[in-house]
Design a protein around this motif. Structure first.
Motif, PDB file in Angstrom:
ATOM      1  N   MET A  49      59.037  43.946  19.043  1.00 22.17           N
ATOM      2  CA  MET A  49      60.245  43.291  19.523  1.00 22.17           C
ATOM      3  C   MET A  49      61.329  43.504  18.471  1.00 22.17           C
ATOM      4  N   ILE A  50      62.460  44.060  18.868  1.00 26.24           N
ATOM      5  CA  ILE A  50      63.559  44.345  17.950  1.00 26.24           C
ATOM      6  C   ILE A  50      64.771  43.528  18.398  1.00 26.24           C
ATOM      7  N   PRO A  51      64.977  42.352  17.784  1.00 28.90           N
ATOM      8  CA  PRO A  51      66.164  41.566  18.130  1.00 28.90           C
ATOM      9  C   PRO A  51      67.399  42.144  17.445  1.00 28.90           C
ATOM     10  N   VAL A  52      68.489  42.244  18.171  1.00 26.47           N
ATOM     11  CA  VAL A  52      69.719  42.800  17.595  1.00 26.47           C
ATOM     12  C   VAL A  52      70.926  41.957  17.984  1.00 26.47           C
ATOM     13  N   TYR A  53      71.920  41.993  17.116  1.00 26.86           N
ATOM     14  CA  TYR A  53      73.216  41.389  17.390  1.00 26.86           C
ATOM     15  C   TYR A  53      74.252  42.240  16.670  1.00 26.86           C
ATOM     16  N   ARG A  54      75.071  42.937  17.439  1.00 29.75           N
ATOM     17  CA  ARG A  54      76.098  43.836  16.887  1.00 29.75           C
ATOM     18  C   ARG A  54      75.516  44.801  15.858  1.00 29.75           C
ATOM     19  N   PRO A  55      74.456  45.520  16.196  1.00 33.78           N
ATOM     20  CA  PRO A  55      73.852  46.415  15.214  1.00 33.78           C
ATOM     21  C   PRO A  55      74.712  47.660  15.004  1.00 33.78           C
ATOM     22  N   PRO A  56      74.854  48.110  13.762  1.00 35.54           N
ATOM     23  CA  PRO A  56      75.484  49.414  13.562  1.00 35.54           C
ATOM     24  C   PRO A  56      74.615  50.464  14.270  1.00 35.54           C
ATOM     25  N   GLU A  57      75.253  51.335  15.017  1.00 35.17           N
ATOM     26  CA  GLU A  57      74.507  52.309  15.822  1.00 35.17           C
ATOM     27  C   GLU A  57      73.516  53.110  14.982  1.00 35.17           C
ATOM     28  N   ALA A  58      73.919  53.543  13.804  1.00 41.67           N
ATOM     29  CA  ALA A  58      73.028  54.350  12.958  1.00 41.67           C
ATOM     30  C   ALA A  58      71.778  53.568  12.561  1.00 41.67           C
ATOM     31  N   TYR A  59      71.920  52.271  12.287  1.00 38.49           N
ATOM     32  CA  TYR A  59      70.762  51.451  11.901  1.00 38.49           C
ATOM     33  C   TYR A  59      69.806  51.263  13.070  1.00 38.49           C
ATOM     34  N   LEU A  60      70.354  51.026  14.263  1.00 35.88           N
ATOM     35  CA  LEU A  60      69.501  50.862  15.434  1.00 35.88           C
ATOM     36  C   LEU A  60      68.745  52.148  15.729  1.00 35.88           C
ATOM     37  N   ARG A  61      69.425  53.279  15.681  1.00 37.38           N
ATOM     38  CA  ARG A  61      68.754  54.569  15.893  1.00 37.38           C
ATOM     39  C   ARG A  61      67.649  54.797  14.864  1.00 37.38           C
TER      40      ARG A  61
END
Length: 83
Positions: free
Chosen positions: A25-37
């Motif tokens: 499970m990867i919770p995100v809130y306004r993640p920088p695109e590079a970090y999410l990738r």
């Protein structure tokens, strides 16, 4: 809002089939695109396949962005080492 992404698309586990052994499970809130990738690619390098693992990206209503297109842009098959 959940992007509801698994390592391979699958609506449900059919009767008699085995469910994935573990979930990420990867919770995100306004993640920088590079970090999410980078996060998704790192998890996929350890992915034993959709029958053994599911990946869920859960966005906590990030304003001014939608993580679903970022997640959808990942090449799920070629990124996974154990395909």
């Amino acid at each position: 809002m959940s992007a509801g992404i698994t390592s391979e698309p699958s609506a449900s586990v059919p009767n008699g089939a085995r469910a994935p052994v573990w979930s990420v499970m990867i919770p995100v809130y306004r993640p920088p695109e590079a970090y999410l990738r980078q996060c998704l690619e790192s998890v996929l390098q350890q992915d034993p396949g959709p029958e053994r693992m599911q990946i869920e990206v859960v966005d906590d209503c990030s304003p001014d962005m939608d993580v679903a297109p970022i997640v959808a842009a990942i090449d799920w098959k070629s990124t996974r080492l154990n395909s």
